[in-house]
Design a protein around this motif. Structure first.
Motif, PDB file in Angstrom:
ATOM      1  N   GLY A 160      -0.744 -10.065  16.430  1.00 41.38           N
ATOM      2  CA  GLY A 160      -1.490 -10.383  15.227  1.00 41.38           C
ATOM      3  C   GLY A 160      -0.618 -11.142  14.228  1.00 41.38           C
ATOM      4  O   GLY A 160       0.608 -11.048  14.262  1.00 41.38           O
ATOM      5  N   GLN A 161      -1.256 -11.874  13.349  1.00 38.33           N
ATOM      6  CA  GLN A 161      -0.552 -12.608  12.294  1.00 38.33           C
ATOM      7  C   GLN A 161      -1.270 -12.390  10.968  1.00 38.33           C
ATOM      8  O   GLN A 161      -1.613 -13.327  10.264  1.00 38.33           O
ATOM      9  N   CYS A 162      -1.464 -11.108  10.644  1.00 34.49           N
ATOM     10  CA  CYS A 162      -2.261 -10.758   9.478  1.00 34.49           C
ATOM     11  C   CYS A 162      -1.443 -10.076   8.385  1.00 34.49           C
ATOM     12  O   CYS A 162      -2.001  -9.642   7.375  1.00 34.49           O
ATOM     13  N   PHE A 163      -0.146  -9.983   8.575  1.00 31.47           N
ATOM     14  CA  PHE A 163       0.700  -9.270   7.616  1.00 31.47           C
ATOM     15  C   PHE A 163       1.931 -10.088   7.311  1.00 31.47           C
ATOM     16  O   PHE A 163       2.626 -10.540   8.225  1.00 31.47           O
ATOM     17  N   PRO A 164       2.214 -10.317   6.024  1.00 33.04           N
ATOM     18  CA  PRO A 164       1.500  -9.923   4.806  1.00 33.04           C
ATOM     19  C   PRO A 164       0.216 -10.743   4.599  1.00 33.04           C
ATOM     20  O   PRO A 164      -0.170 -11.490   5.480  1.00 33.04           O
ATOM     21  N   ALA A 165      -0.370 -10.616   3.404  1.00 31.65           N
ATOM     22  CA  ALA A 165      -1.646 -11.268   3.104  1.00 31.65           C
ATOM     23  C   ALA A 165      -1.420 -12.659   2.530  1.00 31.65           C
ATOM     24  O   ALA A 165      -0.974 -12.806   1.394  1.00 31.65           O
ATOM     25  N   GLY A 166      -1.743 -13.670   3.313  1.00 30.40           N
ATOM     26  CA  GLY A 166      -1.509 -15.042   2.886  1.00 30.40           C
ATOM     27  C   GLY A 166      -2.311 -15.445   1.671  1.00 30.40           C
ATOM     28  O   GLY A 166      -1.803 -16.103   0.759  1.00 30.40           O
ATOM     29  N   HIS A 167      -3.586 -15.067   1.635  1.00 28.75           N
ATOM     30  CA  HIS A 167      -4.430 -15.483   0.508  1.00 28.75           C
ATOM     31  C   HIS A 167      -3.961 -14.828  -0.785  1.00 28.75           C
ATOM     32  O   HIS A 167      -3.945 -15.466  -1.841  1.00 28.75           O
ATOM     33  N   ALA A 168      -3.567 -13.580  -0.720  1.00 33.90           N
ATOM     34  CA  ALA A 168      -3.071 -12.901  -1.922  1.00 33.90           C
ATOM     35  C   ALA A 168      -1.806 -13.561  -2.446  1.00 33.90           C
ATOM     36  O   ALA A 168      -1.554 -13.569  -3.658  1.00 33.90           O
ATOM     37  N   SER A 169      -1.014 -14.144  -1.547  1.00 29.64           N
ATOM     38  CA  SER A 169       0.232 -14.792  -1.981  1.00 29.64           C
ATOM     39  C   SER A 169      -0.042 -15.992  -2.877  1.00 29.64           C
ATOM     40  O   SER A 169       0.798 -16.357  -3.702  1.00 29.64           O
ATOM     41  N   THR A 170      -1.218 -16.633  -2.724  1.00 26.45           N
ATOM     42  CA  THR A 170      -1.543 -17.761  -3.587  1.00 26.45           C
ATOM     43  C   THR A 170      -1.860 -17.304  -5.011  1.00 26.45           C
ATOM     44  O   THR A 170      -1.907 -18.128  -5.930  1.00 26.45           O
ATOM     45  N   GLY A 171      -2.067 -16.020  -5.181  1.00 22.59           N
ATOM     46  CA  GLY A 171      -2.217 -15.472  -6.528  1.00 22.59           C
ATOM     47  C   GLY A 171      -0.909 -14.903  -7.036  1.00 22.59           C
ATOM     48  O   GLY A 171      -0.509 -15.149  -8.176  1.00 22.59           O
TER      49      GLY A 171
END
Length: 248
Positions: A160-171
């Motif tokens: 899997g490649q779901c950790f950490p959260a990429g979208h949250a990093s843009t915030g």
């Protein structure tokens, strides 16, 4: 008093304050990492929260295809971030050229590097871990097992490649401004911190509601953004003094 004695002694308190701040940040990062690890590796909090968002009868996360969460909070928010980062990089350039009194050149470099390095560090961490998204798990209609932080992917299944959260990093990338703006005063630094926390939490929550991430993914992303910001501040020797002369 000997000639020159005053000039050599004046910087010492500021230097000590900077060292104290950095030591405090390092200690908080270490402590929070232990708390995060224990909370999500020793408990089943992640899956319990995900179960509350999953509809077992339909076999899906009902909000996965939500227009608000997908079109606005995911896709549009990502595009807006690109625009805001580009505008902020121009501000950093002005600071680097010495045209902004509230943003010293090294702090401008810190902010610019941080806005780029935080998402990059998040993407790199995804390649080093094997964790799956909630919607990938067998118990949520997917194909993969739930993995601990350091567990390898099972044989025969792509990691899997779901950790950490990429979208949250843009915030959370805006958190670097909370460090870069310290010379402008604690009020400015704290406002930047609040913006970063709210942006990351909002985007992270949106993806959690869709079944794209666990809570731990978002919180570890916050930790990573924080750690990158402090590390870069040391690397570029940014001015970490506060215009308000108060601790933070």
């Amino acid at each position: 008093m000997r000639p020159g004695e005053l000039s050599t002694s004046v910087p010492v308190p500021a230097l000590d304050a900077t060292r104290r701040w950095l030591l405090a940040q390092s200690a908080l990062l270490a402590l929070s990492a232990l708390v995060l690890y224990w909370t999500f590796e020793a408990t089943d909090l992640d899956r319990l929260l995900a179960q509350s968002l999953f509809d077992p009868e339909l076999g899906i996360f009902p909000l996965r295809r939500s227009w608000l969460l997908e079109a606005v909070m995911h896709k549009a928010a990502k595009q807006l971030t690109y625009v805001l980062v580009a505008a902020s990089l121009y501000v950093c350039w002005q600071g680097w050229k010495g045209r902004l009194s509230w943003l010293p050149p090294r702090n401008a470099l810190l902010a610019a590097l941080g806005m780029l390095a935080i998402p990059l560090a998040t993407s790199t961490a995804k390649l080093l871990t094997a964790r799956y998204c909630p919607w990938d798990l067998v118990e949520f209609g997917g194909y993969a097992p739930y993995l601990g932080l350091f567990d390898p992917a099972p044989a025969g299944i792509k990691a899997g490649q779901c950790f950490p959260a990429g979208h949250a990093s843009t915030g959370f990338l805006w958190i670097v401004w909370a460090v870069a703006l310290r010379p402008a005063g604690l009020r400015m630094a704290r406002r930047a911190l609040l913006v970063g926390l709210l942006a990351g939490a909002t985007l992270g929550t949106a993806r959690m509601l869709q079944g794209a991430h666990f809570l731990s993914h978002t919180l570890w992303t916050l930790w990573l953004a924080w750690g990158v910001s402090v590390s870069l501040a040391v690397a570029v020797r940014a001015d970490l003094g506060s215009g308000d002369r108060q601790g933070y």
